[in-house]
Enzyme design. Structure first.
Site, mmCIF file in Angstrom:
data_model
loop_
_atom_site.group_PDB
_atom_site.id
_atom_site.type_symbol
_atom_site.label_atom_id
_atom_site.label_comp_id
_atom_site.label_asym_id
_atom_site.label_seq_id
_atom_site.Cartn_x
_atom_site.Cartn_y
_atom_site.Cartn_z
ATOM 1 N N SER A 124 -0.523 0.606 5.724
ATOM 2 C CA SER A 124 -1.761 0.219 5.048
ATOM 3 C C SER A 124 -2.960 0.401 5.968
ATOM 4 C CB SER A 124 -1.663 -1.259 4.645
ATOM 5 O OG SER A 124 -2.918 -1.780 4.300
ATOM 6 N N TYR A 149 -0.422 -9.924 6.281
ATOM 7 C CA TYR A 149 -0.060 -8.684 5.577
ATOM 8 C C TYR A 149 -0.221 -7.492 6.514
ATOM 9 C CZ TYR A 149 -0.460 -4.632 2.545
ATOM 10 O OH TYR A 149 -0.291 -3.381 1.984
#
Length: 333
Positions: A124, A149
């Site tokens: 990501s 995350y």
């Protein structure tokens, strides 16, 4: 194998592979992080293709994942299943450890023991964390994540590197930048904005709307992923005493930015949605959120060099296609 096949990116990648004539085993646990109706609707489309097989499985199930790999011995694994979302990681950290760390090591073990020729996995843009040098480059250090995350995605890259080094498993990490388009996740900005505009609710604009995101259209993302399948990394040869580069390795391991290379002001994206949906948005200007970054902007030179990839969908065209799908989907459901 495509994990997360009922998810947004996984669905599009599986669909593209089927169109190209590949057989695809799609894996998903169909969790309730967002409305499973959307996941089932995507799956129904995939199941229309005789080349598609669906397996409902939670990747935390170590024995189940091992059995699946033993039965199929996948030559290519595209691992797109994950617990997504920065804000949710502030509320439910354990979900990220389970899905993104335990689930990923089960995938790595499956690849190790069953002859996988290339593992591609979702990382990501959030791994760039506190980095402020723009555009973000895979050759810059990413050691300062600002959400769990992001830390879990950085951990995936490190875990993959260890397996690539120890067991020579070719692995490619895909740092996705704000992917949007038809079948979008409902917790992502473009979907949330459209929902709010049509229901007359205020749009939450953090940092008073002064945010820039490298919005990347889903068809461009899918094209990049599919092109990379046949480009398994082999490792770079480096002279002795050469400092390792964050984006490459002597192991068969690479990471790539998959982005649009053109950040957009959030307020401009809202204006385009207003135009396509024929309504004016109510705007709720809020301060910066914990875990958020001010701007994302992908340097995609490595990806262009490797597979000739250049994103081809303008934000205007992409938002128009998303809005058309959104109206159609909401009308049907």
């Amino acid at each position: 194998m495509v994990t997360g096949a009922a998810g947004f990116i996984g669905f599009h990648v599986a669909q593209k592979l089927l169109q190209l004539g590949h057989k695809v085993v799609g894996v998903d646990n169909l969790n309730t992080y967002y409305d499973p109706k959307l996941k089932h609707a995507r799956l129904d489309l995939l199941k229309n293709d005789p080349g598609f097989t669906f397996v409902k499985l939670d990747l935390v199930d170590r024995a189940g994942v091992a059995e699946l790999f033993a039965a199929h011995r996948f030559p290519v694994v595209i691992h797109l299943a994950a617990q997504a979302g920065v804000r949710y990681s502030l509320e439910n950290p354990h979900a990220y450890v389970d899905a993104n760390l335990q689930g990923f090591v089960n995938i790595l073990e499956g690849c190790r023991h069953h002859g996988c020729k290339h593992l591609l996995y979702a990382s990501s843009s959030s791994v760039y964390g506190a980095n402020t040098k723009l555009p973000f480059s895979v050759h810059d250090s990413v050691d300062h994540p600002i959400s769990l995350y992001a830390a879990s995605k950085k951990a995936n890259e490190l875990m993959a590197h260890a397996y690539s080094h120890l067991y020579r498993i070719p692995s490619t990490g895909l740092r996705f930048f704000t992917v949007y388009g038809p079948w979008n996740r409902p917790d992502m900005a473009v979907f949330l904005f459209a929902d709010a505009i049509l229901s007359g609710k205020p749009i939450k604009l953090f940092n008073h709307g002064n945010m820039r995101r490298d919005f990347t259209y889903i068809d461009d993302v899918t094209e990049a992923v599919v092109r990379l399948i046949d480009h398994a990394p082999t490792g770079v040869t480096k002279p002795e005493n050469f400092a390792p580069d964050p984006g490459t390795s002597a192991a068969p391991w690479r990471v790539f930015n998959v982005g649009n290379n053109k950040p957009e002001e959030l307020l401009n994206v809202v204006a385009l949605l207003e135009k396509e949906l024929g309504r004016t948005a109510l705007k709720d200007m809020l301060p910066m959120q914990p875990g958020d970054v001010l701007a994302t902007y992908a340097d995609i030179d490595d990806l262009t060099r490797e597979v000739g990839f250049k994103p081809s969908t303008s934000i205007e065209e992409g938002i128009a296609r998303f809005a058309a799908w959104y109206r159609d989907y909401q009308g049907a459901h």
